[in-house]
Design a protein around this motif. Structure first.
Motif, mmCIF file in Angstrom:
data_model
loop_
_atom_site.group_PDB
_atom_site.id
_atom_site.type_symbol
_atom_site.label_atom_id
_atom_site.label_comp_id
_atom_site.label_asym_id
_atom_site.label_seq_id
_atom_site.Cartn_x
_atom_site.Cartn_y
_atom_site.Cartn_z
ATOM 1 N N CYS A 1 0.944 -1.264 0.099
ATOM 2 C CA CYS A 1 0.143 0.322 0.028
ATOM 3 C C CYS A 1 0.774 1.377 0.082
ATOM 4 O O CYS A 1 2.165 1.076 0.244
ATOM 5 C CB CYS A 1 -0.968 0.624 1.786
ATOM 6 S SG CYS A 1 0.369 0.155 2.523
ATOM 7 N N PHE A 2 0.318 2.426 -0.537
ATOM 8 C CA PHE A 2 1.240 3.871 -0.213
ATOM 9 C C PHE A 2 0.011 4.416 0.673
ATOM 10 O O PHE A 2 -1.191 4.766 -0.159
ATOM 11 C CB PHE A 2 1.842 3.716 -1.697
ATOM 12 C CG PHE A 2 1.316 3.956 -2.906
ATOM 13 C CD1 PHE A 2 0.498 5.517 -2.722
ATOM 14 C CD2 PHE A 2 0.635 2.752 -3.528
ATOM 15 C CE1 PHE A 2 -0.242 5.572 -4.474
ATOM 16 C CE2 PHE A 2 0.170 2.894 -4.343
ATOM 17 C CZ PHE A 2 -0.631 4.452 -5.136
ATOM 18 N N ASN A 3 0.310 5.734 0.541
ATOM 19 C CA ASN A 3 -0.589 6.829 1.487
ATOM 20 C C ASN A 3 -0.848 7.782 0.233
ATOM 21 O O ASN A 3 0.188 8.293 -0.548
ATOM 22 C CB ASN A 3 0.412 8.170 2.201
ATOM 23 C CG ASN A 3 0.648 7.188 3.503
ATOM 24 O OD1 ASN A 3 0.358 6.035 3.711
ATOM 25 N ND2 ASN A 3 1.285 7.014 4.425
ATOM 26 N N ALA A 4 -1.926 7.920 0.261
ATOM 27 C CA ALA A 4 -2.695 8.993 -1.347
ATOM 28 C C ALA A 4 -3.493 10.195 -0.260
ATOM 29 O O ALA A 4 -3.860 11.067 -1.444
ATOM 30 C CB ALA A 4 -2.926 8.702 -1.681
ATOM 31 N N GLY A 5 -3.521 10.330 0.748
ATOM 32 C CA GLY A 5 -3.890 11.574 1.360
ATOM 33 C C GLY A 5 -3.978 11.671 2.461
ATOM 34 O O GLY A 5 -3.975 10.856 3.442
ATOM 35 N N VAL A 6 -4.717 12.547 2.500
ATOM 36 C CA VAL A 6 -5.247 12.696 4.502
ATOM 37 C C VAL A 6 -6.019 13.576 5.165
ATOM 38 O O VAL A 6 -6.639 14.374 3.878
ATOM 39 C CB VAL A 6 -3.603 13.543 5.833
ATOM 40 C CG1 VAL A 6 -3.928 14.864 4.874
ATOM 41 C CG2 VAL A 6 -4.185 13.129 6.738
ATOM 42 N N VAL A 7 -6.803 13.102 6.015
ATOM 43 C CA VAL A 7 -8.629 13.795 6.562
ATOM 44 C C VAL A 7 -7.994 13.973 7.537
ATOM 45 O O VAL A 7 -7.381 13.463 8.467
ATOM 46 C CB VAL A 7 -9.272 12.771 6.160
ATOM 47 C CG1 VAL A 7 -10.445 13.266 6.875
ATOM 48 C CG2 VAL A 7 -10.091 12.083 4.990
#
Length: 96
Positions: A27-33
């Motif tokens: 997996c890889f990070n694609a954003g933040v809330v």
């Protein structure tokens, strides 16, 4: 926010991850809330690394992943209430 006589507001966050193939566990990070109840604040920022996605799964639905990330940003920008289902209006009716 901090200052003389002011309390601290708690900001919470959740990372948005893309999991191209669950069976491989990559997996890889694609954003933040980011969310702050005390300030009625919610915001989301996303960025899809399309090259990374294609390396991990050449058959990945890039358009679909990008649309899902945009939906999260749009929901936050519309002032989404925590726990509200994506794709619904403020009063809970279906938006689509």
């Amino acid at each position: 926010m901090t200052g003389q006589g002011l309390g601290r507001d708690v900001f919470e966050y959740a990372l948005l991850r893309v999991v191209p193939r669950v069976d491989r566990g990559e997996c890889f990070n694609a954003g933040v809330v980011v969310y702050c109840r005390a300030r009625s604040f919610v915001a989301a920022r996303t960025h899809l690394d399309e090259a990374k996605l294609r390396v991990l799964d050449p058959r990945a639905d890039v358009t679909g992943v990008r649309a899902a990330l945009r939906a999260v940003e749009g929901s936050a920008a519309a002032g989404a209430r925590p726990g509200r289902r994506l794709g619904t209006t403020r009063d809970g009716a279906s938006a689509g």
